[in-house]
Design a protein around this motif. Structure first.
Motif, PDB file in Angstrom:
ATOM      1  N   VAL A 245      -8.372  14.491   7.353  1.00  0.00           N
ATOM      2  CA  VAL A 245      -7.152  15.234   7.719  1.00  0.00           C
ATOM      3  C   VAL A 245      -5.891  14.626   7.113  1.00  0.00           C
ATOM      4  N   PRO A 246      -5.637  13.325   7.258  1.00  0.00           N
ATOM      5  CA  PRO A 246      -4.402  12.796   6.654  1.00  0.00           C
ATOM      6  C   PRO A 246      -4.377  12.907   5.127  1.00  0.00           C
ATOM      7  N   LEU A 247      -5.542  12.700   4.494  1.00  0.00           N
ATOM      8  CA  LEU A 247      -5.575  12.809   3.042  1.00  0.00           C
ATOM      9  C   LEU A 247      -5.413  14.255   2.571  1.00  0.00           C
ATOM     10  N   ALA A 248      -6.005  15.191   3.294  1.00  0.00           N
ATOM     11  CA  ALA A 248      -5.973  16.596   2.875  1.00  0.00           C
ATOM     12  C   ALA A 248      -4.663  17.289   3.211  1.00  0.00           C
ATOM     13  N   PHE A 249      -4.105  16.969   4.375  1.00  0.00           N
ATOM     14  CA  PHE A 249      -2.955  17.727   4.869  1.00  0.00           C
ATOM     15  C   PHE A 249      -1.678  16.900   5.007  1.00  0.00           C
ATOM     16  N   GLY A 250      -1.750  15.594   4.759  1.00  0.00           N
ATOM     17  CA  GLY A 250      -0.557  14.764   4.760  1.00  0.00           C
ATOM     18  C   GLY A 250      -0.071  14.316   6.125  1.00  0.00           C
ATOM     19  N   ASP A 251      -0.776  14.690   7.191  1.00  0.00           N
ATOM     20  CA  ASP A 251      -0.434  14.187   8.524  1.00  0.00           C
ATOM     21  C   ASP A 251      -1.687  14.216   9.395  1.00  0.00           C
ATOM     22  N   VAL A 252      -1.540  13.771  10.627  1.00  0.00           N
ATOM     23  CA  VAL A 252      -2.696  13.656  11.523  1.00  0.00           C
ATOM     24  C   VAL A 252      -2.728  14.745  12.602  1.00  0.00           C
ATOM     25  N   ALA A 253      -1.860  15.739  12.486  1.00  0.00           N
ATOM     26  CA  ALA A 253      -1.745  16.763  13.527  1.00  0.00           C
ATOM     27  C   ALA A 253      -3.065  17.482  13.805  1.00  0.00           C
ATOM     28  N   ALA A 254      -3.883  17.667  12.786  1.00  0.00           N
ATOM     29  CA  ALA A 254      -5.123  18.426  12.960  1.00  0.00           C
ATOM     30  C   ALA A 254      -6.326  17.560  13.338  1.00  0.00           C
ATOM     31  N   VAL A 255      -6.150  16.248  13.440  1.00  0.00           N
ATOM     32  CA  VAL A 255      -7.292  15.373  13.768  1.00  0.00           C
ATOM     33  C   VAL A 255      -7.928  15.757  15.111  1.00  0.00           C
ATOM     34  N   PRO A 256      -7.163  15.898  16.204  1.00  0.00           N
ATOM     35  CA  PRO A 256      -7.824  16.264  17.470  1.00  0.00           C
ATOM     36  C   PRO A 256      -8.569  17.600  17.398  1.00  0.00           C
ATOM     37  N   GLY A 257      -7.983  18.593  16.753  1.00  0.00           N
ATOM     38  CA  GLY A 257      -8.647  19.893  16.621  1.00  0.00           C
ATOM     39  C   GLY A 257      -9.903  19.805  15.772  1.00  0.00           C
ATOM     40  N   GLN A 258      -9.839  19.020  14.718  1.00  0.00           N
ATOM     41  CA  GLN A 258     -11.014  18.853  13.868  1.00  0.00           C
ATOM     42  C   GLN A 258     -12.125  18.142  14.633  1.00  0.00           C
ATOM     43  N   ILE A 259     -11.779  17.129  15.390  1.00  0.00           N
ATOM     44  CA  ILE A 259     -12.793  16.427  16.197  1.00  0.00           C
ATOM     45  C   ILE A 259     -13.408  17.385  17.212  1.00  0.00           C
ATOM     46  N   LEU A 260     -12.572  18.184  17.868  1.00  0.00           N
ATOM     47  CA  LEU A 260     -13.085  19.150  18.842  1.00  0.00           C
ATOM     48  C   LEU A 260     -13.993  20.182  18.176  1.00  0.00           C
ATOM     49  N   GLY A 261     -13.586  20.716  17.036  1.00  0.00           N
ATOM     50  CA  GLY A 261     -14.393  21.701  16.325  1.00  0.00           C
ATOM     51  C   GLY A 261     -15.733  21.144  15.873  1.00  0.00           C
TER      52      GLY A 261
END
Length: 164
Positions: free
Chosen positions: A127-143
């Motif tokens: 997530v940080p490498l692809a999108f430049g921040d960590v905002a999507a990390v929790p959603g990605q973990i949940l998914g």
């Protein structure tokens, strides 16, 4: 042989789907979470990798990881490709090591444990490498956790169907 080819094709198709969807579909938003579109397919790839391990062994897994890395590099945008390759190699290798160490106890347990570790590492790196921040990390973990739960249920059901 046929089962090994089928397992490898399933694994690579899940990698392809994760990359294509991540590039062409917008992230999903809901419940305060941002979920990258390829997340569920990426979660499925973790269990598919474990199936390749079962059928093809460690060398098959290594070949699958190399092929999956190549697929990621070719199909994704350059930023997604770099993030995917780095996260993919780290998480899949760690997933393989953990699966190998736990599978003699219980295969479903090995899938669960290795997937959880793999999905957290993959999410934290990708997530940080692809999108430049960590905002999507929790959603990605949940998914990815949801995808793992679905694949575990499918494996459990398949195992019950095989046993009398």
């Amino acid at each position: 042989m046929v089962l090994g080819v089928a397992a490898m094709i399933g694994y690579l198709l899940s990698v392809v789907a994760a990359n294509v969807v991540s590039v062409h579909w917008s992230p999903l938003a809901g419940g305060g979470l941002l979920i990258p579109a390829g997340t569920l397919f990426a979660g499925v790839s973790l269990t598919a990798r474990d199936l390749v391990h079962e059928v093809c062994g460690p060398r098959g897994v290594a070949a699958g990881i190399v092929a999956g890395t190549g697929v990621s590099a070719v199909l994704a945008s350059s930023q997604i490709a770099v993030a995917s390759v780095v996260a993919f190699v780290l998480s899949e290798a760690l997933d393989a090591v953990i699966y190998t160490r736990v599978r003699h106890r219980t295969r479903l347990g090995a899938v669960a444990v290795s997937n959880v570790v793999g999905l957290v590492v993959d999410s934290a790196v990708f997530v940080p490498l692809a999108f430049g921040d960590v905002a999507a990390v929790p959603g990605q973990i949940l998914g990815k956790t949801a995808a793992t739960a679905c694949t575990l249920l499918a494996l459990h059901a398949a195992g019950r169907m095989v046993r009398p």
